[in-house]
Design an enzyme around this catalytic site. Structure first.
Site, PDB file in Angstrom:
ATOM      1  N   SER A 141      88.953  21.218 102.713  1.00  0.00           N
ATOM      2  CA  SER A 141      88.595  20.525 103.211  1.00  0.00           C
ATOM      3  C   SER A 141      88.418  20.060 102.080  1.00  0.00           C
ATOM      4  CB  SER A 141      87.695  20.915 104.477  1.00  0.00           C
ATOM      5  OG  SER A 141      86.435  19.746 104.319  1.00  0.00           O
ATOM      6  N   TYR A 155      81.054  26.113 107.119  1.00  0.00           N
ATOM      7  CA  TYR A 155      81.242  25.797 106.519  1.00  0.00           C
ATOM      8  C   TYR A 155      82.711  25.485 105.703  1.00  0.00           C
ATOM      9  CZ  TYR A 155      85.303  22.504 108.209  1.00  0.00           C
ATOM     10  OH  TYR A 155      86.820  21.366 108.055  1.00  0.00           O
TER      11      TYR A 155
END
Length: 251
Positions: A141, A155
């Site tokens: 990401s 995350y």
């Protein structure tokens, strides 16, 4: 004639589901796994209906079950005879600011996004080392490039860990053993995981557009790719190099 065989985890929704569609369009046979087999079966029917002759195999898999990860990966390899590419995509987006009483959510994300990704990487690399060939694709990401705040702290940390696993293999020079490794850093791409995020989030692109950029980078076997390249290449550079006071304004 098939272009090869791709295993995709977390293929029942979001980016995984759309990657399956786009790789099917390119002529790849697919091994799809996720917890929700009814969605996988519906997707398989859609893909084989659109592409007669395409082979799509589906299996139930909870990536947090270590034994199941190794078993399912080996079963796919046996079913197809070879696995040309494995896309480690399954993940969670849960999270809360550290110290606010939601360790349970942060731990669940850490276990699914990093520990389970480690199991999948081990399983895939066992197969590729035995074959002497393969393409490992890790879906990270753009948030992995720097420590993120509040709800995405954990995350982002897990996605940084995923990228570090892949980078370690690149550093090992597994390419000399016939194994390519790609780290994909998606920016804001609409998916089931972020469907509750405000629809007008700046730079958000629709699933099909975002995944098309991912698939293009994967097909080129790029070692690292920020996707879509605009605006995420320049933003990625800023994230990695700017003072935290500037990063705080960007994210």
């Amino acid at each position: 004639m098939s272009k090869g065989t791709i295993l995709i985890t977390g293929a029942s929704s979001g980016l995984g589901e759309e990657m399956a569609r786009q790789f099917a369009d390119l002529g790849y046979d697919l091994g799809l796994c996720a917890r929700r087999t009814e969605r996988l079966e519906a997707l398989a029917a859609e893909l084989t209906g659109a592409h007669p002759g395409l082979r799509v195999e589906v299996k139930a898999l909870d990536v947090n079950d270590d034994e199941a990860v190794f078993r399912v990966f080996r079963e796919f390899a046996a079913d197809f005879g070879t696995l040309d590419r494995v896309v480690i995509n399954a993940g969670l987006g849960k999270g809360a600011p550290l110290g606010t009483g939601r360790y349970d959510a942060n731990k669940q994300t850490a276990m699914t996004n990093f520990v389970a990704a480690l199991a999948q990487t081990e399983a895939a690399m066992e197969i590729f080392r035995a074959q002497g060939a393969g393409h490992l694709v890790m879906i990270s990401s753009i948030s992995a490039l720097r420590g993120m705040r509040k709800t995405i702290t954990t995350y982002a940390a897990t996605k940084a860990g995923v990228a570090a696993l892949a980078e370690g293999l690149i550093n090992e020079n597994v390419k000399a053993k016939g194994i390519d490794v790609s780290i994909i850093y998606p920016g804001y791409i609409r998916s089931e995981m972020n469907e509750k995020v405000a629809q007008q989030t700046k730079f958000m692109v629709d699933t099909k557009t975002g995944v098309a950029a991912m698939v293009e980078a994967i097909e080129k076997r790029k070692q690292k790719a920020y996707v879509p390249s605009w605006p995420w290449v320049p933003i990625g550079f800023a994230l990695k190099n700017a003072p935290m006071s500037v990063v705080r304004k960007l994210f």
